[in-house]
Design a protein around this motif. Structure first.
Motif, PDB file in Angstrom:
ATOM      1  N   UNK A  63      49.329  51.105  44.061  1.00 37.26           N
ATOM      2  CA  UNK A  63      48.505  50.957  45.302  1.00 37.26           C
ATOM      3  C   UNK A  63      47.235  49.925  45.085  1.00 37.26           C
ATOM      4  N   UNK A  64      46.844  49.870  43.804  1.00 36.69           N
ATOM      5  CA  UNK A  64      45.568  48.987  43.567  1.00 36.69           C
ATOM      6  C   UNK A  64      45.896  47.963  42.638  1.00 36.69           C
ATOM      7  N   UNK A  65      45.301  46.981  42.540  1.00 31.59           N
ATOM      8  CA  UNK A  65      45.552  45.781  41.713  1.00 31.59           C
ATOM      9  C   UNK A  65      43.961  45.171  41.387  1.00 31.59           C
ATOM     10  N   UNK A  66      43.918  44.528  40.114  1.00 30.09           N
ATOM     11  CA  UNK A  66      42.678  44.278  39.772  1.00 30.09           C
ATOM     12  C   UNK A  66      42.861  43.013  38.876  1.00 30.09           C
ATOM     13  N   UNK A  67      42.170  41.885  39.139  1.00 29.49           N
ATOM     14  CA  UNK A  67      42.386  40.710  38.405  1.00 29.49           C
ATOM     15  C   UNK A  67      40.808  40.017  37.658  1.00 29.49           C
ATOM     16  N   UNK A  68      41.063  39.443  36.536  1.00 31.80           N
ATOM     17  CA  UNK A  68      39.860  38.828  35.946  1.00 31.80           C
ATOM     18  C   UNK A  68      39.783  37.494  36.932  1.00 31.80           C
ATOM     19  N   UNK A  69      38.352  37.180  36.728  1.00 32.62           N
ATOM     20  CA  UNK A  69      38.013  36.126  37.838  1.00 32.62           C
ATOM     21  C   UNK A  69      38.832  34.947  37.387  1.00 32.62           C
ATOM     22  N   UNK A  70      39.070  34.527  35.960  1.00 33.09           N
ATOM     23  CA  UNK A  70      39.484  33.340  35.606  1.00 33.09           C
ATOM     24  C   UNK A  70      40.989  33.153  36.207  1.00 33.09           C
ATOM     25  N   UNK A  71      41.320  34.500  36.637  1.00 34.16           N
ATOM     26  CA  UNK A  71      43.092  34.018  36.949  1.00 34.16           C
ATOM     27  C   UNK A  71      43.266  34.603  38.773  1.00 34.16           C
ATOM     28  N   UNK A  72      42.135  35.182  39.082  1.00 35.68           N
ATOM     29  CA  UNK A  72      42.147  35.658  40.497  1.00 35.68           C
ATOM     30  C   UNK A  72      42.536  34.518  41.459  1.00 35.68           C
ATOM     31  N   UNK A  73      43.459  34.577  42.232  1.00 36.25           N
ATOM     32  CA  UNK A  73      43.965  33.481  43.454  1.00 36.25           C
ATOM     33  C   UNK A  73      45.123  32.944  42.738  1.00 36.25           C
ATOM     34  N   UNK A  74      45.297  32.925  41.410  1.00 28.72           N
ATOM     35  CA  UNK A  74      46.320  31.932  40.888  1.00 28.72           C
ATOM     36  C   UNK A  74      47.638  33.129  40.286  1.00 28.72           C
TER      37      UNK A  74
END
Length: 121
Positions: free
Chosen positions: A56-67
């Motif tokens: 139910x929860x995800x997390x992304x590094x700023x370097x790949x967030x949105x991509x």
């Protein structure tokens, strides 16, 4: 301990897309948080994206967030990392990791062998 096998890496031009897959062994897939990490030549391994054990929860590094998008398929015991708008700086070996009952940014208690992603400019 869960076994992890990555696939889907390859050579792609900048701006292209790849979908990485990580198949896990055993019947306890649903108990594991899963994450993707990467290591570029001469650099330390870094976290890329993760999904908690509940899905139910995800997390992304700023370097790949949105991509990038991480998702899990319990029917196939597989976690995917869809990466779009790839950049040369995304070039690295990508590893899948698992943590029992872990959060969306899991620590790597179990690791796969990695899959190479190379982005040409």
């Amino acid at each position: 301990q869960v076994q992890l096998v990555e696939s889907g890496g390859g050579l792609v031009q900048a701006g292209g897309s790849l979908r990485l897959s990580c198949v896990t062994s055993g019947r306890t897939f649903s108990r594991y948080a899963l994450g993707w990490f990467r290591q570029a030549p001469g650099k330390e391994r870094e976290f890329v994206a993760g999904i908690d054990w509940t899905g139910t929860s995800t997390y992304y590094a700023d370097s790949v967030k949105g991509r990038s998008t991480i998702e899990r398929d319990s029917a196939k015991n597989t976690v995917y990392l869809q990466m779009n708008s790839l950049k040369p700086e995304d070039t690295a070996i990508y590893y899948c990791a698992a943590q029992l009952f872990g959060p969306a940014q899991p620590v790597g208690n179990s690791w796969g062998q990695g899959t190479q992603v190379t982005v040409s400019s």
